[in-house]
Design a protein around this motif. Structure first.
Motif, short mmCIF file in Angstrom:
data_model
loop_
_atom_site.label_atom_id
_atom_site.label_comp_id
_atom_site.label_asym_id
_atom_site.label_seq_id
_atom_site.Cartn_x
_atom_site.Cartn_y
_atom_site.Cartn_z
N GLN A 112 0.83 -1.20 0.00
CA GLN A 112 0.00 0.00 0.00
C GLN A 112 0.87 1.25 0.00
O GLN A 112 0.63 2.18 -0.77
CB GLN A 112 -0.95 -0.02 1.19
N TRP A 113 1.88 1.30 0.86
CA TRP A 113 2.78 2.46 0.92
C TRP A 113 3.46 2.65 -0.44
O TRP A 113 3.53 3.77 -0.95
CB TRP A 113 3.84 2.26 2.01
N PHE A 114 3.96 1.58 -1.01
CA PHE A 114 4.68 1.60 -2.28
C PHE A 114 3.79 2.15 -3.41
O PHE A 114 4.19 3.05 -4.16
CB PHE A 114 5.14 0.18 -2.60
N LEU A 115 2.57 1.64 -3.50
CA LEU A 115 1.66 2.08 -4.56
C LEU A 115 1.22 3.53 -4.38
O LEU A 115 1.19 4.29 -5.36
CB LEU A 115 0.44 1.16 -4.62
N ILE A 116 0.89 3.91 -3.16
CA ILE A 116 0.48 5.30 -2.89
C ILE A 116 1.60 6.24 -3.29
O ILE A 116 1.38 7.25 -3.95
CB ILE A 116 0.09 5.49 -1.41
N ARG A 117 2.80 5.94 -2.89
CA ARG A 117 3.95 6.79 -3.18
C ARG A 117 4.19 6.90 -4.68
O ARG A 117 4.35 7.98 -5.21
CB ARG A 117 5.19 6.24 -2.49
N LYS A 118 4.20 5.75 -5.37
CA LYS A 118 4.47 5.78 -6.81
C LYS A 118 3.39 6.53 -7.57
O LYS A 118 3.68 7.33 -8.45
CB LYS A 118 4.63 4.36 -7.35
N ILE A 119 2.12 6.29 -7.24
CA ILE A 119 1.02 6.93 -7.95
C ILE A 119 1.01 8.43 -7.68
O ILE A 119 0.89 9.24 -8.60
CB ILE A 119 -0.32 6.28 -7.57
N ASN A 120 1.13 8.82 -6.42
CA ASN A 120 1.07 10.25 -6.09
C ASN A 120 2.22 11.04 -6.69
O ASN A 120 2.08 12.23 -6.97
CB ASN A 120 1.01 10.45 -4.57
N TYR A 121 3.37 10.41 -6.92
CA TYR A 121 4.50 11.09 -7.54
C TYR A 121 4.51 10.93 -9.06
O TYR A 121 5.42 11.37 -9.74
CB TYR A 121 5.82 10.60 -6.95
N GLY A 122 3.49 10.24 -9.61
CA GLY A 122 3.39 10.10 -11.06
C GLY A 122 4.35 9.09 -11.65
O GLY A 122 4.64 9.13 -12.84
N ASP A 123 4.84 8.18 -10.83
CA ASP A 123 5.79 7.18 -11.28
C ASP A 123 5.05 5.87 -11.54
O ASP A 123 4.99 4.99 -10.69
CB ASP A 123 6.87 6.99 -10.21
N PHE A 124 4.45 5.74 -12.73
CA PHE A 124 3.65 4.57 -13.06
C PHE A 124 4.48 3.45 -13.68
O PHE A 124 3.95 2.38 -13.96
CB PHE A 124 2.51 4.96 -14.01
N LYS A 125 5.74 3.70 -13.89
CA LYS A 125 6.62 2.72 -14.54
C LYS A 125 6.74 1.47 -13.66
O LYS A 125 7.02 1.55 -12.47
CB LYS A 125 7.99 3.35 -14.75
N GLY A 126 6.48 0.33 -14.27
CA GLY A 126 6.65 -0.95 -13.58
C GLY A 126 5.45 -1.39 -12.76
O GLY A 126 5.48 -2.47 -12.19
N LEU A 127 4.39 -0.58 -12.70
CA LEU A 127 3.20 -1.00 -11.96
C LEU A 127 2.39 -1.97 -12.80
O LEU A 127 2.20 -1.77 -13.98
CB LEU A 127 2.35 0.22 -11.59
N LYS A 128 1.91 -3.01 -12.15
CA LYS A 128 1.13 -4.02 -12.85
C LYS A 128 -0.35 -3.85 -12.54
O LYS A 128 -0.74 -3.54 -11.41
CB LYS A 128 1.60 -5.40 -12.43
#
Length: 65
Positions: A20-36
């Motif tokens: 959850q922490w990882f996904l929230i951080r990546k999404i909120n910073y606009g880093d969608f690379k590597g998300l499945k």
């Protein structure tokens, strides 16, 4: 975009809280690379209230919620 707060290039979440922490951080910073998509679908209901409103709406439209 330069993400300054953490270097999570090789970070592998091990439990639900870390995911959850990882996904929230990546999404909120606009880093969608590597998300499945299957991972996002699994955790989206749990994290949607902590996401940036515009990015949350974008994902809701993409997933058809």
């Amino acid at each position: 975009m330069f993400i300054w707060d953490y270097k999570i290039k090789n970070f592998k979440p091990k439990n639900e809280v870390e995911w959850q922490w990882f996904l929230i951080r990546k999404i909120n910073y606009g880093d969608f690379k590597g998300l499945k998509k299957n991972i996002l679908l699994k955790y989206f209901p749990k994290i949607k209230n902590q996401l940036d409103p515009a990015k949350r709406k974008m994902l809701e439209i993409y997933f058809g919620f």
